[in-house]
Write an enzyme that holds these catalytic residues in place. Structure first.
Site, short mmCIF file in Angstrom:
data_model
loop_
_atom_site.label_atom_id
_atom_site.label_comp_id
_atom_site.label_asym_id
_atom_site.label_seq_id
_atom_site.Cartn_x
_atom_site.Cartn_y
_atom_site.Cartn_z
N GLY A 14 -12.78 -15.46 -10.80
CA GLY A 14 -13.60 -16.60 -10.37
C GLY A 14 -13.54 -17.72 -11.38
O GLY A 14 -14.52 -18.45 -11.56
N ASN A 91 -16.34 -12.28 -13.46
CA ASN A 91 -17.22 -13.40 -13.16
C ASN A 91 -17.26 -13.78 -11.69
O ASN A 91 -18.20 -14.43 -11.25
CB ASN A 91 -16.77 -14.62 -13.99
CG ASN A 91 -17.47 -15.88 -13.58
OD1 ASN A 91 -18.60 -16.15 -13.98
ND2 ASN A 91 -16.81 -16.69 -12.76
N TYR A 157 -27.83 -11.28 -2.47
CA TYR A 157 -27.24 -11.73 -3.74
C TYR A 157 -27.95 -11.05 -4.92
O TYR A 157 -27.31 -10.52 -5.83
CB TYR A 157 -27.37 -13.25 -3.85
CG TYR A 157 -27.00 -13.80 -5.21
CD1 TYR A 157 -25.66 -13.99 -5.56
CD2 TYR A 157 -27.98 -14.14 -6.14
CE1 TYR A 157 -25.32 -14.51 -6.79
CE2 TYR A 157 -27.64 -14.66 -7.37
CZ TYR A 157 -26.31 -14.84 -7.70
OH TYR A 157 -25.97 -15.34 -8.93
N ALA A 159 -29.56 -8.28 -4.97
CA ALA A 159 -29.22 -6.86 -5.00
C ALA A 159 -27.86 -6.63 -5.65
O ALA A 159 -27.67 -5.69 -6.43
CB ALA A 159 -29.23 -6.28 -3.59
N TYR A 202 -33.69 -30.18 -5.68
CA TYR A 202 -33.72 -28.79 -6.14
C TYR A 202 -33.45 -28.72 -7.65
O TYR A 202 -34.16 -28.03 -8.39
CB TYR A 202 -32.69 -27.96 -5.39
CG TYR A 202 -32.56 -26.54 -5.90
CD1 TYR A 202 -33.41 -25.55 -5.44
CD2 TYR A 202 -31.59 -26.19 -6.85
CE1 TYR A 202 -33.31 -24.24 -5.90
CE2 TYR A 202 -31.48 -24.90 -7.32
CZ TYR A 202 -32.34 -23.93 -6.84
OH TYR A 202 -32.24 -22.64 -7.31
#
Length: 259
Positions: A14, A91, A157, A159, A202
């Site tokens: 990633g 990652n 996610y 979990a 946000y």
């Protein structure tokens, strides 16, 4: 002072965007040869080009971490290019949102497949090379979401990120006799493409809830991962490091006003 890691080799899954790219940049800046692994070839090419001036050599492999055969190919490429493999940064991760009542079996499998199974598969593929290294290092990118905090829409996610931590504690015991350490970095809110997509409102709300008064940078996570990769961190394994500017500390937003 830390011993130099120049000339060692790392895989960063990633690694073409966000935190992964930040880790790759930090490692390459320390003279580590980095093989960046991701699914999108165009993103990989852009990352390799952007990091071409770093002391460490940066190259890429197009691979899907949910496929064990792709993970094996990535490890083989790293060994072929650099003669060995010393560090694996697991990652790769996705974080689609979905409320609990709406999640399908496919939604759950997708997140667990990338975030948890992908972590296991790349480590399995690298085990022999890390053993041969004599100072193998595994650094897992988990999250505060799941292991420590929660957020509506990210139950699957969370979990997957908690599963990573359960995994590293037993893996640490199995890997220790091979002189391999495995640790996890738990980022808080880090400025990445994904966070920007969630909107300025946000991001402003998140920054206001952080004692440090700012969102984190990818370099903040890269530096934490680099520490776990050092010789000096060789007696640390099965541990987690939260990098969140103190986000998880306040009991409430009002607590920050009292600081």
């Amino acid at each position: 002072m830390f011993n130099s890691l120049e000339g060692r080799t790392a895989i960063v899954t990633g690694g073409s965007k966000g935190i992964g790219r930040g880790i790759a940049e930090t490692f390459a800046g320390a003279g580590i040869n980095v093989v960046v692994v991701a699914r999108n070839e165009a993103d990989l090419d852009a990352t390799v080009k952007a990091l071409a001036d770093k002391p460490g050599k940066v190259s890429s492999v197009t691979a899907d971490v949910t496929k064990p055969e792709d993970c094996r190919s990535a490890v083989e490429a790293a060994i072929e290019r650099h003669g060995g493999l010393d560090i694996v940064c697991a990652n790769a991760g996705i974080f689609p949102s979905g409320k609990l009542g709406d999640l399908t079996p496919e939604d759950i499998e997708q997140v667990l497949g990338v975030n948890f199974k992908g972590t296991v598969f790349i480590i399995q593929a690298a085990l022999q090379a890390l053993t041969d290294s004599g100072h193998g290092r595994v650094i897992v990118t988990s999250s505060i979401t799941g292991p420590v905090t929660g957020y509506p829409g990210w139950s699957h996610y969370g979990a997957s990120k908690a599963a990573q931590l359960g995994f590293i504690r037993t893996a640490a015991m199995e890997l220790a006799p091979k002189q391999i350490t495995i640790n996890a970095v738990l980022p808080g809110n880090i400025v990445t493409e994904g966070l920007v997509e969630m909107g300025q409102e946000y991001m402003d709300q998140m920054a206001a809830a952080i004692p440090a008064g700012r969102l984190g940078s990818v370099a903040d996570i890269g530096n934490a991962a680099l520490f776990f990769a050092t010789d000096e961190a060789g007696y640390i394994t099965g541990q987690t490091l939260i990098v969140d500017g103190g986000q998880i500390l306040p009991e409430s937003i009002e607590a920050l006003a009292e600081a």
